[in-house]
Design a protein around this motif. Sequence first.
Motif, PDB file in Angstrom:
ATOM      1  N   THR A 225     -23.246 -14.505 -23.041  1.00 33.89           N
ATOM      2  CA  THR A 225     -22.276 -14.682 -21.964  1.00 33.89           C
ATOM      3  C   THR A 225     -20.973 -13.967 -22.301  1.00 33.89           C
ATOM      4  O   THR A 225     -20.681 -13.707 -23.471  1.00 33.89           O
ATOM      5  CB  THR A 225     -21.974 -16.184 -21.726  1.00 33.89           C
ATOM      6  N   ASP A 226     -20.225 -13.671 -21.282  1.00 34.51           N
ATOM      7  CA  ASP A 226     -18.884 -13.098 -21.473  1.00 34.51           C
ATOM      8  C   ASP A 226     -18.089 -13.338 -20.194  1.00 34.51           C
ATOM      9  O   ASP A 226     -18.667 -13.494 -19.112  1.00 34.51           O
ATOM     10  CB  ASP A 226     -18.962 -11.587 -21.770  1.00 34.51           C
ATOM     11  N   LEU A 227     -16.800 -13.346 -20.356  1.00 27.52           N
ATOM     12  CA  LEU A 227     -15.892 -13.492 -19.213  1.00 27.52           C
ATOM     13  C   LEU A 227     -15.950 -12.261 -18.307  1.00 27.52           C
ATOM     14  O   LEU A 227     -15.879 -12.355 -17.084  1.00 27.52           O
ATOM     15  CB  LEU A 227     -14.465 -13.638 -19.771  1.00 27.52           C
TER      16      LEU A 227
ATOM     17  N   ARG B 102     -17.968 -15.486 -31.826  1.00 31.90           N
ATOM     18  CA  ARG B 102     -17.219 -14.720 -32.818  1.00 31.90           C
ATOM     19  C   ARG B 102     -16.156 -13.817 -32.191  1.00 31.90           C
ATOM     20  O   ARG B 102     -16.401 -13.137 -31.196  1.00 31.90           O
ATOM     21  CB  ARG B 102     -18.189 -13.859 -33.645  1.00 31.90           C
ATOM     22  N   ASN B 103     -15.005 -13.835 -32.830  1.00 28.01           N
ATOM     23  CA  ASN B 103     -13.921 -12.911 -32.480  1.00 28.01           C
ATOM     24  C   ASN B 103     -13.451 -13.039 -31.036  1.00 28.01           C
ATOM     25  O   ASN B 103     -13.134 -12.051 -30.383  1.00 28.01           O
ATOM     26  CB  ASN B 103     -14.351 -11.467 -32.795  1.00 28.01           C
ATOM     27  N   VAL B 104     -13.436 -14.267 -30.559  1.00 30.37           N
ATOM     28  CA  VAL B 104     -12.860 -14.525 -29.245  1.00 30.37           C
ATOM     29  C   VAL B 104     -11.807 -15.632 -29.361  1.00 30.37           C
ATOM     30  O   VAL B 104     -10.742 -15.530 -28.751  1.00 30.37           O
ATOM     31  CB  VAL B 104     -13.941 -14.858 -28.184  1.00 30.37           C
TER      32      VAL B 104
ATOM     33  N   GLU C  61     -13.749  -5.060 -28.268  1.00 27.46           N
ATOM     34  CA  GLU C  61     -14.214  -4.425 -29.508  1.00 27.46           C
ATOM     35  C   GLU C  61     -15.432  -5.160 -30.094  1.00 27.46           C
ATOM     36  O   GLU C  61     -15.414  -6.378 -30.288  1.00 27.46           O
ATOM     37  CB  GLU C  61     -13.050  -4.432 -30.513  1.00 27.46           C
ATOM     38  N   THR C  62     -16.488  -4.422 -30.364  1.00 32.12           N
ATOM     39  CA  THR C  62     -17.678  -4.986 -30.987  1.00 32.12           C
ATOM     40  C   THR C  62     -18.507  -3.849 -31.550  1.00 32.12           C
ATOM     41  O   THR C  62     -18.293  -2.682 -31.193  1.00 32.12           O
ATOM     42  CB  THR C  62     -18.511  -5.797 -29.968  1.00 32.12           C
ATOM     43  N   PHE C  63     -19.420  -4.163 -32.437  1.00 34.42           N
ATOM     44  CA  PHE C  63     -20.394  -3.147 -32.859  1.00 34.42           C
ATOM     45  C   PHE C  63     -21.612  -3.830 -33.451  1.00 34.42           C
ATOM     46  O   PHE C  63     -21.592  -5.050 -33.695  1.00 34.42           O
ATOM     47  CB  PHE C  63     -19.782  -2.109 -33.828  1.00 34.42           C
TER      48      PHE C  63
HETATM   49  C1  SAM Z   1     -13.487  -8.853 -29.439  1.00 36.59           C
HETATM   50  S1  SAM Z   1     -14.866  -9.176 -28.395  1.00 36.59           S
HETATM   51  C2  SAM Z   1     -15.994  -9.901 -29.528  1.00 36.59           C
HETATM   52  C3  SAM Z   1     -17.427  -9.524 -29.237  1.00 36.59           C
HETATM   53  C4  SAM Z   1     -18.445 -10.041 -30.242  1.00 36.59           C
HETATM   54  N1  SAM Z   1     -18.516 -11.478 -30.234  1.00 36.59           N
HETATM   55  C5  SAM Z   1     -18.158  -9.518 -31.631  1.00 36.59           C
HETATM   56  O1  SAM Z   1     -17.704 -10.309 -32.469  1.00 36.59           O
HETATM   57  O2  SAM Z   1     -18.361  -8.346 -31.886  1.00 36.59           O
HETATM   58  C6  SAM Z   1     -14.254 -10.572 -27.454  1.00 36.59           C
HETATM   59  C7  SAM Z   1     -15.002 -10.819 -26.159  1.00 36.59           C
HETATM   60  O3  SAM Z   1     -14.594 -12.085 -25.645  1.00 36.59           O
HETATM   61  C8  SAM Z   1     -14.532 -12.003 -24.245  1.00 36.59           C
HETATM   62  N2  SAM Z   1     -13.644 -13.072 -23.753  1.00 36.59           N
HETATM   63  C9  SAM Z   1     -12.296 -13.117 -23.761  1.00 36.59           C
HETATM   64  N3  SAM Z   1     -11.858 -14.252 -23.222  1.00 36.59           N
HETATM   65  C10 SAM Z   1     -12.958 -14.964 -22.867  1.00 36.59           C
HETATM   66  C11 SAM Z   1     -13.154 -16.226 -22.236  1.00 36.59           C
HETATM   67  N4  SAM Z   1     -12.139 -16.985 -21.862  1.00 36.59           N
HETATM   68  N5  SAM Z   1     -14.430 -16.624 -22.023  1.00 36.59           N
HETATM   69  C12 SAM Z   1     -15.486 -15.853 -22.390  1.00 36.59           C
HETATM   70  N6  SAM Z   1     -15.355 -14.650 -22.978  1.00 36.59           N
HETATM   71  C13 SAM Z   1     -14.104 -14.212 -23.205  1.00 36.59           C
HETATM   72  C14 SAM Z   1     -14.014 -10.618 -23.964  1.00 36.59           C
HETATM   73  O4  SAM Z   1     -14.343 -10.185 -22.647  1.00 36.59           O
HETATM   74  C15 SAM Z   1     -14.692  -9.799 -25.066  1.00 36.59           C
HETATM   75  O5  SAM Z   1     -15.868  -9.187 -24.620  1.00 36.59           O
END
Ligand code: SAM
Length: 292
Positions: A139-141, A212-214, A71-73
């Motif tokens: 970056t992202d997982l 944020r939000n991870v 979830e993001t926007f």
């Molecule tokens: C809820 S989204 C938040 C996106 C953005 N930061 C925002 O606040 O709108 C969380 C993101 O974290 C990533 N994520 C989850 N676990 C992770 C990890 N261990 N390392 C890197 N990214 C991760 C997910 O794939 C997802 O895209």
Amino acid sequence: MTPTEYEYLRKFLKDNSGLDLSADKQYLIESRLLPLARKAGLPGITELVQKLQAGSRTLITDVVEAMTTNETFFFRDKVPFDHFRDTIMPEIIKARAGRRSIRIWCAAGSTGQEPYSLAMCLKEMGAALTGWRVEIIATDLSQEVLEKAKAGVYSQFEVQRGLPIQMLVKYFKQTGETWQINPELRAMIQHRQLNLLHDFAQLGTFDVIFCRNVLIYFDQDTKINIFNRLARQIEPDGFLVLGAAETVVGLTDTFRPIPERRGLYKPNDPRAAAARPVPAGVAPRMAAMAGQ
Ligand SMILES: C[S@@+](CC[C@H](N)C(=O)[O-])C[C@H]1O[C@@H](n2cnc3c(N)ncnc32)[C@H](O)[C@@H]1O
């Protein structure tokens, strides 16, 4: 799903992505993993677990990705981007006037709305950054969300969430029912796959880190471990930006909140951070994900 299978999946997810599920989230696993099992031609979760235990690499990645929340926007929560424009950037521009270069890391960038929001903020600063080298690393997982982020193509629904209309008109081109962000903004961002559980020292140091939000999905020890390692990647006068439900308070002294700037943190003495050992057991790359 048997209790043993659930425990196996809980541990598997914690080890591979940091996701910390409470004891009662069977429904979440089932709703996300049953469709995946069916797609893989498996009758149910039992067979999926067996295949995971046998070490199916594609399935490992698919299960981890299916369980992440993406979830993001655009300009999510608005305030962090106001802080970025009004507090962070003016201070960094002043401090970096000599070298005229800035590095920004968006550490869980999902499908790109967050890094592109930052890129639009920077573009809007116009002449203040003329001649500067500005790097944004997102970056992202999840490889799947990164592909979408790289393409920079969004549906009508996605561009209607948080993106001011004048920014849509200025920075996007409509093609049929979708909108693509313009090539100049796309070129401002480098997208890379990165698991925050693993070593990220190779990324170098940053002036600004958006994470944020991870961390909300992780347990305390994992959060502490990540904060301590983030502290090593941030310039002594840099800024860390966390999500509305996240904080360092009570977890680590590597960062301190900035009064009256909700979500913004400054690193504490970097020498103390450098001397602090990284706790064992979280940073090493998991063998299960080695093929990614
Ligand atoms: C809820 S989204 C938040 C996106 C953005 N930061 C925002 O606040 O709108 C969380 C993101 O974290 C990533 N994520 C989850 N676990 C992770 C990890 N261990 N390392 C890197 N990214 C991760 C997910 O794939 C997802 O895209």
